[in-house]
Scaffold this active site. Sequence first.
Site, PDB file in Angstrom:
ATOM      1  N   LYS A 268      38.872   9.376  -6.525  1.00 46.75           N
ATOM      2  CA  LYS A 268      38.784  10.761  -6.031  1.00 46.75           C
ATOM      3  C   LYS A 268      38.573  10.775  -4.511  1.00 46.75           C
ATOM      4  O   LYS A 268      39.238  11.518  -3.790  1.00 46.75           O
ATOM      5  CB  LYS A 268      37.621  11.475  -6.732  1.00 46.75           C
ATOM      6  CG  LYS A 268      37.614  12.977  -6.498  1.00 46.75           C
ATOM      7  CD  LYS A 268      36.593  13.671  -7.370  1.00 46.75           C
ATOM      8  CE  LYS A 268      36.583  15.165  -7.094  1.00 46.75           C
ATOM      9  NZ  LYS A 268      35.675  15.888  -7.977  1.00 46.75           N
ATOM     10  N   ASP A 269      37.658   9.922  -4.037  1.00 40.35           N
ATOM     11  CA  ASP A 269      37.433   9.804  -2.585  1.00 40.35           C
ATOM     12  C   ASP A 269      38.710   9.357  -1.882  1.00 40.35           C
ATOM     13  O   ASP A 269      39.040   9.829  -0.798  1.00 40.35           O
ATOM     14  CB  ASP A 269      36.308   8.796  -2.291  1.00 40.35           C
ATOM     15  CG  ASP A 269      34.929   9.397  -2.530  1.00 40.35           C
ATOM     16  OD1 ASP A 269      34.860  10.551  -2.989  1.00 40.35           O
ATOM     17  OD2 ASP A 269      33.921   8.707  -2.264  1.00 40.35           O
TER      18      ASP A 269
ATOM     19  N   GLU B 182      34.170  19.934  24.673  1.00 38.08           N
ATOM     20  CA  GLU B 182      35.030  19.757  23.512  1.00 38.08           C
ATOM     21  C   GLU B 182      34.596  20.736  22.422  1.00 38.08           C
ATOM     22  O   GLU B 182      33.441  21.148  22.370  1.00 38.08           O
ATOM     23  CB  GLU B 182      34.911  18.319  23.001  1.00 38.08           C
ATOM     24  CG  GLU B 182      35.536  17.304  23.936  1.00 38.08           C
ATOM     25  CD  GLU B 182      37.042  17.332  23.898  1.00 38.08           C
ATOM     26  OE1 GLU B 182      37.641  16.540  23.172  1.00 38.08           O
ATOM     27  OE2 GLU B 182      37.641  18.178  24.604  1.00 38.08           O
TER      28      GLU B 182
ATOM     29  N   HIS C  60      20.996   6.022  -2.166  1.00 38.83           N
ATOM     30  CA  HIS C  60      21.065   5.307  -3.445  1.00 38.83           C
ATOM     31  C   HIS C  60      19.708   5.117  -4.119  1.00 38.83           C
ATOM     32  O   HIS C  60      19.632   4.521  -5.185  1.00 38.83           O
ATOM     33  CB  HIS C  60      21.804   3.970  -3.268  1.00 38.83           C
ATOM     34  CG  HIS C  60      23.283   4.157  -3.206  1.00 38.83           C
ATOM     35  ND1 HIS C  60      24.186   3.210  -3.618  1.00 38.83           N
ATOM     36  CD2 HIS C  60      24.030   5.213  -2.787  1.00 38.83           C
ATOM     37  CE1 HIS C  60      25.422   3.660  -3.450  1.00 38.83           C
ATOM     38  NE2 HIS C  60      25.342   4.878  -2.931  1.00 38.83           N
TER      39      HIS C  60
ATOM     40  N   SER D 269      23.067  10.642  -5.826  1.00 36.94           N
ATOM     41  CA  SER D 269      23.667  11.837  -5.231  1.00 36.94           C
ATOM     42  C   SER D 269      23.143  13.113  -5.872  1.00 36.94           C
ATOM     43  O   SER D 269      22.889  13.152  -7.071  1.00 36.94           O
ATOM     44  CB  SER D 269      25.187  11.788  -5.398  1.00 36.94           C
ATOM     45  OG  SER D 269      25.726  10.776  -4.603  1.00 36.94           O
TER      46      SER D 269
END
Lengths: 267, 190, 416
Positions: C248-249, C292, C220, C224
């Site tokens: 949207k997220d 894994e 921040h 972005s």
Amino acid sequence: MKMITSSFVKHAARIVSITLLGVTLGHSPAQSAGDLPEIKAQSWSFSGPFGTFDRGQLQRGFKVYKEVCSGCHGLRQLHFRNLGEAGGPEFGEAEVKALAAEVEVKDGPNEEGEMFERPGKPSDAFVSPFPNENAARAANNGANPPDLSLMAKARVGGPDYIYALMVGYKEPPEKMKVSEGMSYNDVFPGHQIAMAAPLSEESVEYSDGTKPTLDNHAKDVSAFLMWAAEPKLEERHKLGFRFMIYLLLLSGLLYLAKRRIWSRLKH
Amino acid sequence: MAQKPTEPNRRDFMTIAAVSFAAVGGAASLWPFIDQMNPDASALSLATIEVDLSPIEEGQSITISWRGKPVFIRHRTGKEIEEAKGVKMADLPDPDARNGNLKDDAPATDINRVKDKNEKWLVLVGICTHLGCIPKGQRIGDAKGEYGGWFCPCHGSHYDTAGRIRKGPAPRNLDVPTFEFVSDTKIKIG
Amino acid sequence: MAHESTFKPGNSISKWFDDRLPIERMMHDQFGVFPMPRNLNYLWTFGGILTFFLVVQLLTGIVLAMHYVPHEGHAFDSVEHIMRDVNWGWLLRYMHANGASMFFLAAYIHIARGMYYGSYKAPREILWILGVLIFVVMMATAFMGYSLVWGQMSFWAVTVITNLFSSLDSIVSGLGTGIVEWIWGGFSVGNPTLNRLYSLHYLLPFVICGLVVLHIWALHIPGSNNPTGIDIKTKSDSIPFTPYYTVKDGFAMCVFVMLFAAFVFYAPNYLGHPDNYVEANPLATPPHIVPEWYFLPYYAILRAIPDKLFGVIAFAGSISILLFLPWLDTSKVRSSRYRPIYKWFFALFMIDVLVLGYLGAKPPEGLYLIVGRLATAYYFLHLLVVLPLLGWIEKPSAMPGSITDDVLGKKPAGAK
């Protein structure tokens, strides 16, 4: 999902068999053990996203376990109460009690400080046939019969593997010499297994009219062991379906809301 | 911000619908996280136990464990029963029977403290109703208190031969658990 | 982005708090009106998805710890107790196990997005480094969590991975062995090992949380990045975080959770290994040990190198090299969109990592070993040679003048 699972199983089985081929060849090149056949996917009532167990099959499978397998193999993660729980064989309350009471359970100490045996209760765990690994090996020619509680999840192929193993006893190929006390099995890694063929035609009597064939015995006990390893399978499928519907609706709503909000960005 | 600096309207129907639908799902998803702390299947399977009464002779008591709590089972003598019966209701600090097998408002007469009028057998949850200590009186030589029943050493509560509070800070009679006679000499608690 | 706070307390309670602990102001400034580039694509939703999975792992982990017993004699059975007896235990455990996989899947997409769009370049170097650190702690946490099941794979994974430290013996005699025994608390993996793995598995997620806070803080400051890699220049380049990116997220998260749910409810053991349903047996190693899936590329690098010590160095180097990515990449252009040559090398690098992942599950012999060595070589070649050189050689293609130009140029007015 069913198709994905079975093709994965096939694929995984192939990976493992190739690996095992490498391992067996690496360690004992004399043994011609490499040609493990593919584990064929059987059709099970419990596969697929809506799969449920077949109660009758689980009850028959339990009978096969009890009368044949339980002589050597434990099922220590299970409790007798599980036999009456929803999503399993669903024996009645009285039947569960009677089945539990058939075994002697060690309890104590009593007021004299002695351990004592008493008939089992539904809250008791299944009693394993041998008190420890050494006792198991001593009684079985050096082999340790594994606990079966999780067997259907602990082998590649799961119930398909168990079924294939049960029907995989055959005459060994001409060139292969099977050691004393061992049996030839088509799908067992290395092909020599310490367990003699446990099931054959009419090994166990069925009371529900199902034909007591080797194939049915093998299928029933495999299904039963799948339930034993994954007793919440039905609950899982049921809840999953509801949650998926919810997610679909929520995604739809969110998508519409997103479009609505972003449409405000006019240029 | 985009060209028009208008604050987007948050009260849009679609948005409210999506947010509330998500909130409902979110709240429902919390239930497994809460319910996992409740007694599990193995604890519940021990919720009822059966007890064989035949080895308990008259005047003897045993303590068994039921759901992690002590349960007192006393084979009462005739004298104890008579004593308990002779108590006037007015002398009881707690007038209610506190018997899981009876209605809540049943009076604390001796006959209401046992099951099926079977006066020989007194079954009690052995936890003092004051602050949860375990009263004395089960073993020979234990202090039984001024009323010949049980005595809680923590804060001095005295219980009589029917397990009723008679003196001390405890507010209620000892609880009688829900149980039934499976046969003459066998009970099932819970 | 440094900017004046526009928060105005709505009522007296809000005002009272604002004068003492301005959390509402922070939320308003950082997640309410925070200016975001208007052209972010769906790859930018994975930050939110990762936060969601961090919360899922914390919540399910905390409740699983209420039932799990970290003792070599009880660990395996307590997991089965959770699966069979605890209310919803099967759901919580399958969520936790598959949640780890989803967490890694989202993290890999997030990292790949950052690499493709040059999100690590100035002024976001610290943001990137914090991300790499989160990734490292995540790997440690996942590894320790997997060990707690105390199945055959758990046990032998711990044995093999902790034994990596014994490679230090070739530098100072006895040093590696000393460290390994210190980690084990004994002469083999046992109860003391399990107990400390459990303690750390509970601790490290809180370290991740702390790093995530720093990561968001560092994000921040410059704000972005975006698919063009061009900074926000005018007001029309940006839109407020809420409601545009919250919704949207949210939508993307919901779709991703569907994938998660498909695993949890319909294929909960698909990503696991059957051998981990066999209780740990210190006297018998399973014939084929695989980690894994999310560790497979690194495992392949480890095994590609025939020398034990150098294998470990390559393994550690493959991850720590990422810390220097901002300086290894010499190009002035952020987004690969405008880097015609690098685009292809990036694709090759992605394929390389997938190949390494595939090989990690294969026995290191024959053709697998040869391909594994080539793939390992390219991994380092890409980061250490291609990336620095290409920045000098490559001629970037034409870039739009601003984010708005890009949005309007590509799509005529009204499309978005």
